[in-house]
Design an enzyme around this catalytic site. Structure first.
Site, short mmCIF file in Angstrom:
data_model
loop_
_atom_site.label_atom_id
_atom_site.label_comp_id
_atom_site.label_asym_id
_atom_site.label_seq_id
_atom_site.Cartn_x
_atom_site.Cartn_y
_atom_site.Cartn_z
N HIS A 52 0.88 -1.16 0.00
CA HIS A 52 0.00 0.00 0.00
C HIS A 52 0.92 1.22 0.00
O HIS A 52 2.08 1.12 0.43
CB HIS A 52 -0.88 0.01 1.25
CG HIS A 52 -1.85 -1.13 1.29
ND1 HIS A 52 -1.80 -2.12 2.23
CD2 HIS A 52 -2.89 -1.43 0.48
CE1 HIS A 52 -2.76 -2.99 2.00
NE2 HIS A 52 -3.44 -2.60 0.96
N ASP A 55 2.48 1.74 3.27
CA ASP A 55 3.43 0.71 3.74
C ASP A 55 4.85 1.20 3.45
O ASP A 55 5.81 0.77 4.08
CB ASP A 55 3.23 -0.62 3.00
CG ASP A 55 1.93 -1.33 3.37
OD1 ASP A 55 1.56 -1.28 4.55
OD2 ASP A 55 1.31 -1.93 2.47
N HIS A 214 -12.68 -13.19 -2.14
CA HIS A 214 -13.66 -12.19 -2.56
C HIS A 214 -14.67 -12.81 -3.52
O HIS A 214 -15.86 -12.49 -3.48
CB HIS A 214 -12.96 -11.00 -3.20
CG HIS A 214 -12.06 -10.24 -2.26
ND1 HIS A 214 -11.33 -9.15 -2.64
CD2 HIS A 214 -11.77 -10.43 -0.93
CE1 HIS A 214 -10.64 -8.68 -1.60
NE2 HIS A 214 -10.88 -9.46 -0.56
C1 XUL Z 1 -9.00 -6.48 1.44
C2 XUL Z 1 -7.88 -6.83 0.61
C3 XUL Z 1 -6.77 -5.83 0.54
C4 XUL Z 1 -6.29 -5.60 -0.85
C5 XUL Z 1 -5.19 -4.61 -0.99
O1 XUL Z 1 -9.91 -7.47 1.61
O2 XUL Z 1 -7.84 -7.91 0.07
O3 XUL Z 1 -5.71 -6.29 1.31
O4 XUL Z 1 -5.80 -6.80 -1.35
O5 XUL Z 1 -5.57 -3.35 -0.70
MN MN Z 2 -6.55 -8.78 -1.42
#
Ligand code: XUL
Ligand code: MN
Length: 346
Positions: A52, A55, A214
């Site tokens: 990120h 980070d 996800h």
């Molecule tokens: C959130 C997620 C994050 C993204 C990066 O669920 O997966 O860690 O991968 O921002």
């Molecule tokens: Mn992720």
């Protein structure tokens, strides 16, 4: 199946070595220092880092201090022989993103999100990374009436375009997630993300990163989501992990809940040449809260080992046999053959 075996490269993010804090309890382990985390990559057999923006450097530094901070991290990475695979703006922690980032109702807050997202593109350039990930954490609602959803989708697309225009070399990878932290995200699935990609000012630089959990949270099969994105030539990174049903985002060790589902993801990646254009096998996994600090990297090593074992199994599949069973519509026998492979009798 590719003729010469793909040499997979692996990545993860420093957030994957965590303190075990959760919404119900404080840290359960000491924070591992940043430099020690970076040292761990090669020791664990990884090639690349996912970051990120914050980070690397705190989000509120001016540009000169940012450049200095980024150069310091880049030097460590170079020393370790690591490269940056992806970078993502963390647009969900600042008080100005409480109501969303690109979709906030406040114009000043939307401005903040756009400026921060652009700064992250500039950081990507400084660390030599072309892959910019947008996980749109707070682009959704708690209640439907809070925003006009159509306007919100347009605002996300406009932000995406602005970033593409800001740097002609950056590629944007949307990481879809249906819920958490929001009740309902505006772009909940890979299909939504890819649809949006085609409406941007440069579809060739617009793609996706798919996280197994996800897709599962959206009630979809991650292998099918990956196949869909691969068909569109838009699968540019993955976050492999596992998820036990429809509950909070668990980020479990890859294959630890459903080995056959993991096998199918590896099958799709391997047979469609994923990794042959430099894509990495990213892992977005979390150690259990009960894990000690000494063991707080095992989940990464284990996820990588499971991936590699599944690659071996996929490569051992007798595709002629599979094709014959498909042609004869003998799916009972095909299923048993796959179970034989998975149980060491293939
Ligand atoms: C959130 C997620 C994050 C993204 C990066 O669920 O997966 O860690 O991968 O921002
Ligand atoms: Mn992720």
């Amino acid at each position: 199946m590719p003729e010469t075996p793909t040499k997979y490269r692996f990545s993860f993010g420093p957030w994957n070595i965590s303190t075990g804090a959760d919404p119900f309890g404080p840290p359960a382990r000491k924070e591992v220092p940043f430099a020690k985390k970076l040292k761990a990559y090669k020791q664990l057999g990884f090639d690349a880092v996912q970051f990120h923006d914050d980070d690397i450097v705190p989000a509120d530094l001016d540009w000169t201090a940012t450049q200095r901070g980024v150069a310091k991290v880049k030097k460590i990475l170079d020393g370790e022989g690591l490269f940056v695979e992806i970078i993502a703006p963390r647009l969900w922690e600042d008080p100005r993103t409480v109501d969303g980032a690109f979709t906030a109702n406040s114009p000043a807050h939307r401005r903040y999100a756009l400026d921060r997202a652009k700064r992250c593109v500039d950081i990507a350039r400084l660390v030599g990374c072309r892959n910019y990930v947008l996980w749109l954490a707070r682009e959704g609602t708690y209640i439907r009436e809070a925003k006009d959803a159509a306007t919100a989708v347009g605002r996300i697309r406009d932000a995406w375009n602005l970033l593409l225009e800001h740097d002609p070399e950056i590629r944007i990878l949307g990481e879809a997630k249906p819920n958490e932290p929001m009740d309902q995200a505006y772009l909940p699935t890979v299909g939504h993300m890819i649809g949006l990609c085609y409406t941007t000012c440069d579809p060739a630089r617009s793609g996706v990163l798919i996280e197994s959990a996800h897709s599962i949270l959206a009630g979809l099969d991650p292998a099918d989501d990956m196949a869909y994105a691969l068909w569109h030539q838009k699968l540019w990174s993955v976050h492999l992990n596992d998820q036990n049903g429809l509950k909070y985002d668990q980020d479990k060790v890859f294959g630890s809940v459903d080995l056959r589902r993991a096998f199918n993801q590896v099958w799709v990646l391997e047979t469609n040449g994923y990794g042959r254009n430099g894509e990495c096998v990213g892992l977005d996994v979390k150690a259990m809260r009960t894990t000690t600090v000494q063991d707080s990297m095992l989940h990464l090593a284990h996820s990588k080992a499971v991936f590699e074992r599944l690659v071996e199994l996929v490569r051992s599949v007798d595709m002629k046999k599979v094709e014959a069973l498909r042609a004869a519509r003998q799916y009972e026998q095909l299923e048993m053959y796959i179970l034989d492979v998975l149980t060491g009798r293939g």
